[in-house]
Design a protein around this motif. Structure first.
Motif, PDB file in Angstrom:
ATOM      1  N   THR A   5       0.851  -1.174   0.000  1.00 43.22           N
ATOM      2  CA  THR A   5       0.000   0.000   0.000  1.00 43.22           C
ATOM      3  C   THR A   5       0.890   1.227   0.000  1.00 43.22           C
ATOM      4  OG1 THR A   5      -1.873   1.055   1.101  1.00 43.22           O
ATOM      5  CG2 THR A   5      -0.179   0.132   2.529  1.00 43.22           C
ATOM      6  N   VAL A   6       0.333   2.365  -0.273  1.00 43.67           N
ATOM      7  CA  VAL A   6       1.061   3.619  -0.142  1.00 43.67           C
ATOM      8  C   VAL A   6       0.626   4.233   1.182  1.00 43.67           C
ATOM      9  CG1 VAL A   6       1.489   5.893  -1.110  1.00 43.67           C
ATOM     10  CG2 VAL A   6       1.218   3.936  -2.632  1.00 43.67           C
ATOM     11  N   PRO A   7       1.486   4.192   2.191  1.00 41.72           N
ATOM     12  CA  PRO A   7       1.129   4.750   3.491  1.00 41.72           C
ATOM     13  C   PRO A   7       0.833   6.247   3.372  1.00 41.72           C
ATOM     14  CG  PRO A   7       3.025   3.306   3.693  1.00 41.72           C
ATOM     15  CD  PRO A   7       2.792   3.524   2.228  1.00 41.72           C
ATOM     16  N   PRO A   8      -0.362   6.671   3.800  1.00 39.53           N
ATOM     17  CA  PRO A   8      -0.785   8.038   3.524  1.00 39.53           C
ATOM     18  C   PRO A   8       0.067   9.125   4.175  1.00 39.53           C
ATOM     19  CG  PRO A   8      -2.334   6.956   5.003  1.00 39.53           C
ATOM     20  CD  PRO A   8      -1.371   5.910   4.527  1.00 39.53           C
ATOM     21  N   THR A   9       0.512   8.909   5.387  1.00 36.13           N
ATOM     22  CA  THR A   9       1.279   9.954   6.068  1.00 36.13           C
ATOM     23  C   THR A   9       2.655  10.104   5.442  1.00 36.13           C
ATOM     24  OG1 THR A   9       0.056   9.557   8.104  1.00 36.13           O
ATOM     25  CG2 THR A   9       2.135  10.756   8.308  1.00 36.13           C
ATOM     26  N   LEU A  10       3.348   8.991   5.212  1.00 36.21           N
ATOM     27  CA  LEU A  10       4.664   9.082   4.583  1.00 36.21           C
ATOM     28  C   LEU A  10       4.559   9.576   3.137  1.00 36.21           C
ATOM     29  CD1 LEU A  10       6.571   6.010   6.057  1.00 36.21           C
ATOM     30  CD2 LEU A  10       7.017   8.441   6.472  1.00 36.21           C
ATOM     31  N   ALA A  11       3.499   9.222   2.433  1.00 38.53           N
ATOM     32  CA  ALA A  11       3.315   9.744   1.070  1.00 38.53           C
ATOM     33  C   ALA A  11       3.201  11.266   1.109  1.00 38.53           C
ATOM     34  CB  ALA A  11       2.083   9.122   0.424  1.00 38.53           C
ATOM     35  N   ARG A  12       2.416  11.782   2.043  1.00 38.04           N
ATOM     36  CA  ARG A  12       2.276  13.246   2.168  1.00 38.04           C
ATOM     37  C   ARG A  12       3.601  13.873   2.601  1.00 38.04           C
ATOM     38  NH1 ARG A  12      -0.483  16.145   6.621  1.00 38.04           N
ATOM     39  NH2 ARG A  12      -1.105  14.067   7.250  1.00 38.04           N
ATOM     40  N   TRP A  13       4.305  13.228   3.539  1.00 31.75           N
ATOM     41  CA  TRP A  13       5.601  13.724   4.006  1.00 31.75           C
ATOM     42  C   TRP A  13       6.546  13.941   2.822  1.00 31.75           C
ATOM     43  CZ3 TRP A  13       7.305  14.636   9.080  1.00 31.75           C
ATOM     44  CH2 TRP A  13       8.678  14.880   9.209  1.00 31.75           C
ATOM     45  N   PHE A  14       6.682  12.913   1.979  1.00 32.81           N
ATOM     46  CA  PHE A  14       7.610  13.026   0.857  1.00 32.81           C
ATOM     47  C   PHE A  14       7.093  13.966  -0.227  1.00 32.81           C
ATOM     48  CE2 PHE A  14       9.260   9.077   2.809  1.00 32.81           C
ATOM     49  CZ  PHE A  14      10.510   9.584   3.131  1.00 32.81           C
ATOM     50  N   ASP A  15       5.786  14.080  -0.392  1.00 34.83           N
ATOM     51  CA  ASP A  15       5.244  15.101  -1.303  1.00 34.83           C
ATOM     52  C   ASP A  15       5.658  16.492  -0.831  1.00 34.83           C
ATOM     53  OD1 ASP A  15       4.029  13.317  -3.026  1.00 34.83           O
ATOM     54  OD2 ASP A  15       2.015  13.567  -2.157  1.00 34.83           O
ATOM     55  N   TYR A  16       5.530  16.734   0.459  1.00 35.47           N
ATOM     56  CA  TYR A  16       5.952  18.027   1.019  1.00 35.47           C
ATOM     57  C   TYR A  16       7.457  18.228   0.849  1.00 35.47           C
ATOM     58  CZ  TYR A  16       1.457  18.676   3.491  1.00 35.47           C
ATOM     59  OH  TYR A  16       0.136  18.858   3.821  1.00 35.47           O
ATOM     60  N   MET A  17       8.244  17.184   1.126  1.00 36.12           N
ATOM     61  CA  MET A  17       9.699  17.302   1.018  1.00 36.12           C
ATOM     62  C   MET A  17      10.142  17.615  -0.412  1.00 36.12           C
ATOM     63  SD  MET A  17      10.914  17.032   4.048  1.00 36.12           S
ATOM     64  CE  MET A  17      12.618  16.538   4.040  1.00 36.12           C
ATOM     65  N   ASP A  18       9.381  17.152  -1.391  1.00 35.52           N
ATOM     66  CA  ASP A  18       9.725  17.381  -2.799  1.00 35.52           C
ATOM     67  C   ASP A  18       9.250  18.732  -3.316  1.00 35.52           C
ATOM     68  OD1 ASP A  18      10.784  14.840  -2.747  1.00 35.52           O
ATOM     69  OD2 ASP A  18       9.140  13.917  -3.858  1.00 35.52           O
ATOM     70  N   SER A  19       8.511  19.461  -2.519  1.00 36.01           N
ATOM     71  CA  SER A  19       7.888  20.710  -2.967  1.00 36.01           C
ATOM     72  C   SER A  19       8.787  21.924  -2.721  1.00 36.01           C
ATOM     73  CB  SER A  19       6.559  20.908  -2.228  1.00 36.01           C
ATOM     74  OG  SER A  19       6.807  21.321  -0.882  1.00 36.01           O
ATOM     75  N   ASP A  20       8.293  23.077  -3.119  1.00 36.72           N
ATOM     76  CA  ASP A  20       8.977  24.346  -2.847  1.00 36.72           C
ATOM     77  C   ASP A  20       8.841  24.759  -1.388  1.00 36.72           C
ATOM     78  OD1 ASP A  20       9.825  24.686  -5.475  1.00 36.72           O
ATOM     79  OD2 ASP A  20       8.006  25.765  -6.049  1.00 36.72           O
ATOM     80  N   ASP A  21       7.991  24.078  -0.626  1.00 43.42           N
ATOM     81  CA  ASP A  21       7.747  24.424   0.778  1.00 43.42           C
ATOM     82  C   ASP A  21       7.814  23.180   1.667  1.00 43.42           C
ATOM     83  OD1 ASP A  21       7.097  25.767   3.105  1.00 43.42           O
ATOM     84  OD2 ASP A  21       4.978  26.003   2.596  1.00 43.42           O
ATOM     85  N   PRO A  22       9.013  22.562   1.785  1.00 45.02           N
ATOM     86  CA  PRO A  22       9.127  21.352   2.591  1.00 45.02           C
ATOM     87  C   PRO A  22       8.886  21.595   4.082  1.00 45.02           C
ATOM     88  CG  PRO A  22      11.291  22.094   1.908  1.00 45.02           C
ATOM     89  CD  PRO A  22      10.283  22.939   1.179  1.00 45.02           C
ATOM     90  N   ASP A  23       8.953  22.833   4.526  1.00 49.43           N
ATOM     91  CA  ASP A  23       8.718  23.136   5.939  1.00 49.43           C
ATOM     92  C   ASP A  23       7.308  22.748   6.390  1.00 49.43           C
ATOM     93  OD1 ASP A  23      11.282  24.104   5.963  1.00 49.43           O
ATOM     94  OD2 ASP A  23      10.724  26.211   6.116  1.00 49.43           O
ATOM     95  N   ARG A  24       6.433  22.438   5.455  1.00 48.41           N
ATOM     96  CA  ARG A  24       5.084  21.999   5.835  1.00 48.41           C
ATOM     97  C   ARG A  24       5.105  20.716   6.652  1.00 48.41           C
ATOM     98  NH1 ARG A  24       1.854  21.682   0.422  1.00 48.41           N
ATOM     99  NH2 ARG A  24       3.909  21.071  -0.318  1.00 48.41           N
ATOM    100  N   VAL A  25       6.199  19.931   6.582  1.00 43.34           N
ATOM    101  CA  VAL A  25       6.272  18.725   7.406  1.00 43.34           C
ATOM    102  C   VAL A  25       6.275  19.063   8.891  1.00 43.34           C
ATOM    103  CG1 VAL A  25       7.377  17.312   5.630  1.00 43.34           C
ATOM    104  CG2 VAL A  25       8.799  18.512   7.329  1.00 43.34           C
ATOM    105  N   LEU A  26       6.657  20.276   9.250  1.00 45.69           N
ATOM    106  CA  LEU A  26       6.649  20.674  10.664  1.00 45.69           C
ATOM    107  C   LEU A  26       5.250  20.607  11.251  1.00 45.69           C
ATOM    108  CD1 LEU A  26       9.167  23.635  10.455  1.00 45.69           C
ATOM    109  CD2 LEU A  26       9.568  21.375  11.470  1.00 45.69           C
ATOM    110  N   GLY A  27       4.228  20.794  10.440  1.00 42.72           N
ATOM    111  CA  GLY A  27       2.845  20.677  10.886  1.00 42.72           C
ATOM    112  C   GLY A  27       2.384  19.239  11.026  1.00 42.72           C
ATOM    113  N   MET A  28       3.217  18.296  10.620  1.00 43.65           N
ATOM    114  CA  MET A  28       2.851  16.882  10.663  1.00 43.65           C
ATOM    115  C   MET A  28       3.413  16.155  11.883  1.00 43.65           C
ATOM    116  SD  MET A  28       3.415  15.771   6.673  1.00 43.65           S
ATOM    117  CE  MET A  28       2.879  14.081   7.006  1.00 43.65           C
ATOM    118  N   ILE A  29       4.226  16.847  12.693  1.00 40.83           N
ATOM    119  CA  ILE A  29       4.912  16.154  13.789  1.00 40.83           C
ATOM    120  C   ILE A  29       4.229  16.404  15.135  1.00 40.83           C
ATOM    121  CG2 ILE A  29       7.098  16.113  12.555  1.00 40.83           C
ATOM    122  CD1 ILE A  29       8.054  18.406  14.388  1.00 40.83           C
ATOM    123  N   SER A  30       4.400  15.427  16.043  1.00 44.12           N
ATOM    124  CA  SER A  30       3.824  15.514  17.385  1.00 44.12           C
ATOM    125  C   SER A  30       4.742  16.330  18.295  1.00 44.12           C
ATOM    126  CB  SER A  30       3.645  14.104  17.967  1.00 44.12           C
ATOM    127  OG  SER A  30       4.914  13.515  18.181  1.00 44.12           O
TER     128      SER A  30
END
Length: 125
Positions: A5-30
């Motif tokens: 399967t494509v794990p949804p959280t990690l898929a979004r994480w790497f989508d953010y990392m590949d973007s012009d705004d990878p800092d969005r991953v900061l909103g994904m952490i506990s």
């Protein structure tokens, strides 16, 4: 385990990392986030990026933005854990293989993150 399967959280994480705004991953952490990124450039040259939120901020600051593309080739979800095997490409060419494991909290925020990458091993399809 045979299902992929494509794990949804990690898929979004790497989508953010590949973007012009990878800092969005900061909103994904506990609040209790801890990470380790083992980063090999090959030929025994490697670095480890470790820590909590501040460690992630430091890792993000030194990364190239919008250069690499992460491709998830195999993924699995087991309870609150997501795991992937993939590869990065630069200008469409293979650069490195990577594994990533994440543990999520009850709010689906990333609590623990372990990533390892190397250009020395390519998993052919």
């Amino acid at each position: 385990m045979t299902a992929t399967t494509v794990p949804p959280t990690l898929a979004r994480w790497f989508d953010y990392m590949d973007s012009d705004d990878p800092d969005r991953v900061l909103g994904m952490i506990s609040d209790d986030f801890v990470m380790s990124v083992q980063f090999s450039q090959g030929a025994g040259r490697c670095a480890e990026f470790v820590g909590d939120r501040d460690g992630l901020i430091g890792y993000l600051a030194q990364r190239e933005k919008s250069t690499l593309v992460h491709h998830i080739d195999v993924g699995a979800v087991a309870a609150e854990h997501e795991l992937v095997l993939g590869r990065t490409t630069r200008a469409g060419e293979f650069e490195a293989s990577f594994n990533a494991s994440a543990q999520l909290n009850v709010d689906s925020k990333v609590r623990r993150l372990l990533i390892a990458r190397t250009p020395e091993v390519a998993f052919t399809q």
